[in-house]
Scaffold this active site. Structure first.
Site: not given
Length: 170
Positions: A131-134
């Site tokens: 889950v790409p919060c980056h």
């Protein structure tokens, strides 16, 4: 594994040792070596090497780091408030190799004034990388707060930029 006990495994990666946690329903967390235990409360966790969902996560994360996977196909089971769940769903819509600001994410969620709340929800994202919060950056395009550290965030963004073959909109 009892219904309240979560399974875990670890894997080495270019950004350090990752701990992957799963419930019977799916991946519950991907944690950093220096993660604060209060960021993602989990309860009882038991190391397991025979959990299919963990094996699939290790395989897919390995493919991501090798540059052969841009999207994950895993059952997910993050625990959070309704707003956090909405923010995490919005994160999954950010294309590989792209970034958005917290304000843009808030606007996509229906209220551009909630950028700070979105940032707080992203900070609680338990399933890092998958889950790409980056992929969320500050309004000026700079990488900001990240549970894995700014150097790791920069590494992930650069990795995706190289694989996608274009410059990120930083």
């Amino acid at each position: 594994m009892t219904p309240t006990t979560l399974a875990s495994t670890t894997m080495g990666s270019p950004v350090g040792q990752l701990t992957i946690i799963a419930s019977d329903a799916g991946i519950r967390a991907v944690l950093w070596p220096t993660d604060n235990p209060k960021r993602v409360p989990l309860g009882d966790v038991e190391p397991r090497n025979d959990c299919l969902v963990l094996s699939r996560a290790v395989t897919q994360l390995g493919e991501y780091f090798d540059g052969h996977r841009q999207n994950f196909d895993l059952l997910l089971d993050p625990v959070g408030t309704e707003f956090q769940q909405s923010a995490w769903t919005a994160l999954r819509a950010i294309p590989f190799g792209m970034t958005v600001s917290y304000g843009e994410q808030a606007e996509q969620m229906g209220d551009k004034r909630k950028a700070r709340a979105v940032g707080a929800a992203n900070g609680r994202n338990p399933i890092s990388i998958i889950v790409p919060c980056h992929r969320v950056v500050g309004s000026n395009g700079s990488p900001t707060g990240f549970a894995g550290g700014i150097d790791t965030k920069n590494w992930l963004l650069d990795h995706e930029r190289r694989i996608a073959g274009h410059t990120l909109n930083l």
